[in-house]
Design a protein around this motif. Structure first.
Motif, short mmCIF file in Angstrom:
data_model
loop_
_atom_site.label_atom_id
_atom_site.label_comp_id
_atom_site.label_asym_id
_atom_site.label_seq_id
_atom_site.Cartn_x
_atom_site.Cartn_y
_atom_site.Cartn_z
N LEU A 272 0.52 -1.36 0.00
CA LEU A 272 0.32 -0.37 -0.03
C LEU A 272 0.68 1.50 -0.18
O LEU A 272 0.86 1.73 -0.97
N VAL A 273 1.67 1.17 0.97
CA VAL A 273 2.47 2.53 1.20
C VAL A 273 3.74 2.39 -0.54
O VAL A 273 3.56 3.94 -1.41
N GLN A 274 4.19 1.44 -0.81
CA GLN A 274 4.66 1.91 -1.83
C GLN A 274 3.95 1.65 -3.35
O GLN A 274 4.84 2.97 -4.55
N MET B 299 2.39 6.85 -7.20
CA MET B 299 1.08 7.73 -7.72
C MET B 299 1.65 9.08 -7.10
O MET B 299 1.74 10.01 -8.04
N LEU B 300 2.12 9.66 -6.03
CA LEU B 300 2.58 10.86 -5.76
C LEU B 300 3.96 10.93 -6.73
O LEU B 300 3.92 12.44 -6.32
N GLY B 301 4.72 10.90 -6.80
CA GLY B 301 5.65 10.78 -7.40
C GLY B 301 5.75 11.43 -9.16
O GLY B 301 5.88 11.62 -9.35
N TYR C 77 14.71 7.93 -5.08
CA TYR C 77 13.28 7.51 -5.32
C TYR C 77 13.03 7.29 -3.84
O TYR C 77 11.66 7.26 -3.19
N VAL C 78 13.65 7.36 -2.54
CA VAL C 78 13.16 6.56 -1.37
C VAL C 78 12.43 7.90 -0.59
O VAL C 78 11.66 7.14 -0.07
N ALA D 49 4.89 8.77 1.91
CA ALA D 49 3.98 7.69 2.08
C ALA D 49 3.65 7.23 2.36
O ALA D 49 2.78 6.41 3.23
N ASP D 50 4.40 7.26 3.60
CA ASP D 50 4.93 6.13 5.03
C ASP D 50 4.08 7.47 6.17
O ASP D 50 3.04 7.64 6.46
#
Length: 367
Positions: A149-151, A156-158, A182-183, A189-190
């Motif tokens: 879910l976080v990934q 999407m946010l990227g 990317y991290v 997202a976390d």
């Protein structure tokens, strides 16, 4: 430039001036029964913490997110985060603890299996031993690499973040590996995923961090605004705590063993390290008696201030005796060393039984 992956000492005042962080003292009186870290100015700044104060006062839902990057041993400076989580747990917060194994892999070259083991034997074990209750229903622990879910949210946010922005915020260059690039989106997202419908929808969220992590906060707040129409995100709040000074006078760091008291140290070693710490004493005993010590520059006094002395009255007396030259550094070190020994004796006993529970947390975690 503030780099979340360096160990440089941050200029706290400049951070407030340049990046719009507000002094925490401005709203301290609004916090009911604040912990010592707040009362003593160790938590020195915030962004939008009034939302969290309001949620606690009205007893409405709010979340706390703080990650752990398993790349080395936990030292006593890390205890500040655990102390805050314990306090927030008592305030009824939903607590999310992402284990940043993806960050550890990309920024520290730690393999995933090693990260998982470090998370269990060092971080989760110490969190439990220090008093955080993982049996509560409102606490969520997960490995970044196993949380789809976080990934998916990070991907999407990227869509609304570009390379120039990442370079400006983090100082990334053409030699930065793509995984590292990317991290930060995973970390965004976390922080934001507790506001998804799966977790009850938008809610005030606070991230307690050291000031070196502010780039993540700024990026997350910007992205939350860009996706406000889609997800109704509330920009996360944050608090900022001072770093504890290392034994040598530099920032305490797991990568520099001579600076640190590790939570896995034996009581004898921890006590011995206190006696080796840099003090704020004068050049001679005569000068110390005449001019007094400088507790503001003393690593031993910081240990008392941050971790060892719960009574404000007792701490004030220690500060006064140092400033007035009524106590010498050797006497103060011996007293602090004894207190550290007692603290570590209790911690070591709890660590012995905590690792078994720590292993169950990840094996039973629903992803």
């Amino acid at each position: 430039m503030i780099d979340p992956w360096s160990s440089a000492i941050v200029d706290y005042e400049k951070l407030i001036e340049q990046f719009g962080i507000k002094p925490f003292s401005d709203l301290l009186d609004d916090v009911e029964n604040p912990p010592n870290l707040m009362k003593r100015g160790i938590i020195f700044g915030h962004r939008d913490y009034g939302r969290i104060v309001k949620a606690m006062r009205e007893k409405t839902e709010f979340a706390v997110v703080t990650g752990m990057m398993p790349s080395g041993k936990m030292h006593i400076g890390h205890k500040m985060i655990v102390d805050q989580l314990i306090w927030y747990q008592k305030q009824g917060a939903d607590i999310y603890i992402p284990i940043a194994d993806m960050e550890s892999y990309s920024a520290r070259n730690i393999e995933f299996d090693e990260s998982r083991e470090l998370a269990i034997t060092e971080y989760l074990t110490n969190y439990i031993a220090l008093g955080l209750d993982f049996n509560k229903k409102n606490i969520n622990v997960y490995l970044q690499s196993e949380n789809k879910l976080v990934q998916n949210l990070a991907y999407m946010l990227g869509r609304k973040v570009n390379l120039n922005e990442m370079k400006a915020i983090y100082g990334f260059t053409g030699s930065t590996n793509i995984s590292h690039l990317y991290v930060p989106l995973i970390q965004v997202a976390d922080i934001l995923h507790p506001q998804l419908e799966e977790f009850g929808g938008p809610k005030p969220t606070v991230v307690p961090v050291g000031p070196d992590q502010d780039p993540h906060i700024r990026l997350t707040r910007d992205i939350a605004e860009r996706f406000k129409n889609r997800f109704k995100f509330i920009a996360p709040s944050s608090t900022y705590h001072r770093f504890i000074t290392g034994l040598t006078g530099d920032k305490m760091s797991s990568s520099k063993p001579k600076t640190a008291i590790f939570l896995s140290d034996s009581p004898e070693i921890a006590a011995k390290k206190v006696k080796s710490a840099k003090t704020g004493g004068r050049e001679s005993l005569e000068d110390q008696r005449h001019h007094g010590g400088i507790p503001e520059e003393c690593v031993v006094y910081e240990m008392l201030l941050y971790h060892l002395v719960n009574s404000d009255k007792e701490l004030k007396e220690m500060y006064h005796n140092c400033k007035e030259g009524n106590v010498m550094c050797g006497e103060c070190k011996n007293h602090a060393s004894e207190m550290m020994m007692k603290f570590f004796e209790q911690l070591s006993k709890r660590r012995q039984v905590a690792e078994h529970e720590a292993r169950k947390i990840l094996s039973n975690n629903v992803r």
